[in-house]
Write an enzyme that holds these catalytic residues in place. Sequence first.
Site, PDB file in Angstrom:
ATOM      1  N   GLU A   1     -14.350  32.351 -31.983  1.00  0.00           N
ATOM      2  CA  GLU A   1     -15.401  32.814 -31.081  1.00  0.00           C
ATOM      3  C   GLU A   1     -16.676  33.216 -31.815  1.00  0.00           C
ATOM      4  O   GLU A   1     -17.161  34.347 -31.699  1.00  0.00           O
ATOM      5  CB  GLU A   1     -14.860  33.950 -30.205  1.00  0.00           C
ATOM      6  CG  GLU A   1     -13.665  33.483 -29.390  1.00  0.00           C
ATOM      7  CD  GLU A   1     -13.014  34.582 -28.558  1.00  0.00           C
ATOM      8  OE1 GLU A   1     -13.486  35.741 -28.617  1.00  0.00           O
ATOM      9  OE2 GLU A   1     -12.037  34.293 -27.862  1.00  0.00           O
TER      10      GLU A   1
ATOM     11  N   GLU B   1      -5.781  27.151 -25.732  1.00  0.00           N
ATOM     12  CA  GLU B   1      -5.360  28.343 -24.983  1.00  0.00           C
ATOM     13  C   GLU B   1      -5.462  28.098 -23.475  1.00  0.00           C
ATOM     14  O   GLU B   1      -5.941  28.951 -22.723  1.00  0.00           O
ATOM     15  CB  GLU B   1      -6.206  29.556 -25.367  1.00  0.00           C
ATOM     16  CG  GLU B   1      -6.185  29.899 -26.841  1.00  0.00           C
ATOM     17  CD  GLU B   1      -6.966  31.170 -27.184  1.00  0.00           C
ATOM     18  OE1 GLU B   1      -7.229  31.984 -26.267  1.00  0.00           O
ATOM     19  OE2 GLU B   1      -7.310  31.343 -28.368  1.00  0.00           O
TER      20      GLU B   1
END
Length: 355
Positions: free
Chosen positions: A156, A263
């Site tokens: 991220e 994910e």
Amino acid sequence: MPDFRLTRRHLLASPLALAACGSAPSTPPLGPVSPLKDLAPCPVGVCGMSGQFDDAGWRDVVLTHFSQFTPEWEMKMEAILRPDRSLDFTLADRCADFATDNGLRLHGHALIWYSQGAEAFAGLDRKTFAADYDRYIREVVTRYRGRTVGWDVVNEAVAEDGDGLRTHHWSEGLGDIDHIRRAFDVAHEADPESILFLNDYNLENLPRKGATFLKLVERLLKAGTPLGGIGSQSHLDIDIPDGQITAFLREAGAFGLPVHVSELDASLRSDSRIDLRSAGERQARQTARVTELAQAFMALPPEQRYAFTVWGARDTDSWLRRDERDDGRDSPLLFDASGTATPLYDAVAGALASG
């Protein structure tokens, strides 16, 4: 466009805080189904935590359907790094052993993440900061060398809205790009055989963020960074336009690197104040988006399909069901609380089997 994904990282629970109740989805679940790992020509992954290893229902779903395992929490810095910057591998070792003992590929997640490590590194001079940053990455990767197939090296990195990169303790201490390049360099030195990923979320949901992420990939590759793969978390917003997922994965695949759907889940909840759609209408949107993702992934060349990973085995294992806003009815995954396949199983299985 709903933006509840943008705050998802504040919702992590402890590895033992697992939801235990649920309710039936709006469409009746499917009957007995074939193991996903037997249908797919690529690895099919799932995440989990050590607190689930003794849950017979969880084990049955995981060992029946999946061929790759990602520790949801235990290989993160929060679980390994102590306040004095010594390392505790107790929980991470349990996850690695679970994968080894059950013949699952192990994907490491995650080495450097903006939301962790600030307290232990606070107040260090730059030399000590850099040395301990390197040491942490080196010791973690070396410990699991030969056991992990790949690592999410930097997690991220892109700002929430896609406007550049995040600013945090790692970027302030070592530089916005330099801390990323450094992490990949150290990880590659520690395990040259591991596929090293840049991993992020909202890449399909927010085109601006997806574009910034791919520009970062291009910049790192041009600088000679040993970036080996692209990880798209794929926490899907079911209301994004048709074709948006396909467009992103096509652009990501153009680099020729392995791609990891890392994910996957797709919440049926809406952040709209008033959502007049029926449960069936929302489920149809959910199924369409997940089908598009799986088909776009399978459209990649076989050598670029690193793995297709779902973020939880059963609906009640999902981080979305640990959210204080949860009403116990969301069904974001491929199996319900009893381990019975949901309509999302069919969406994924049909696309993966077609490849």
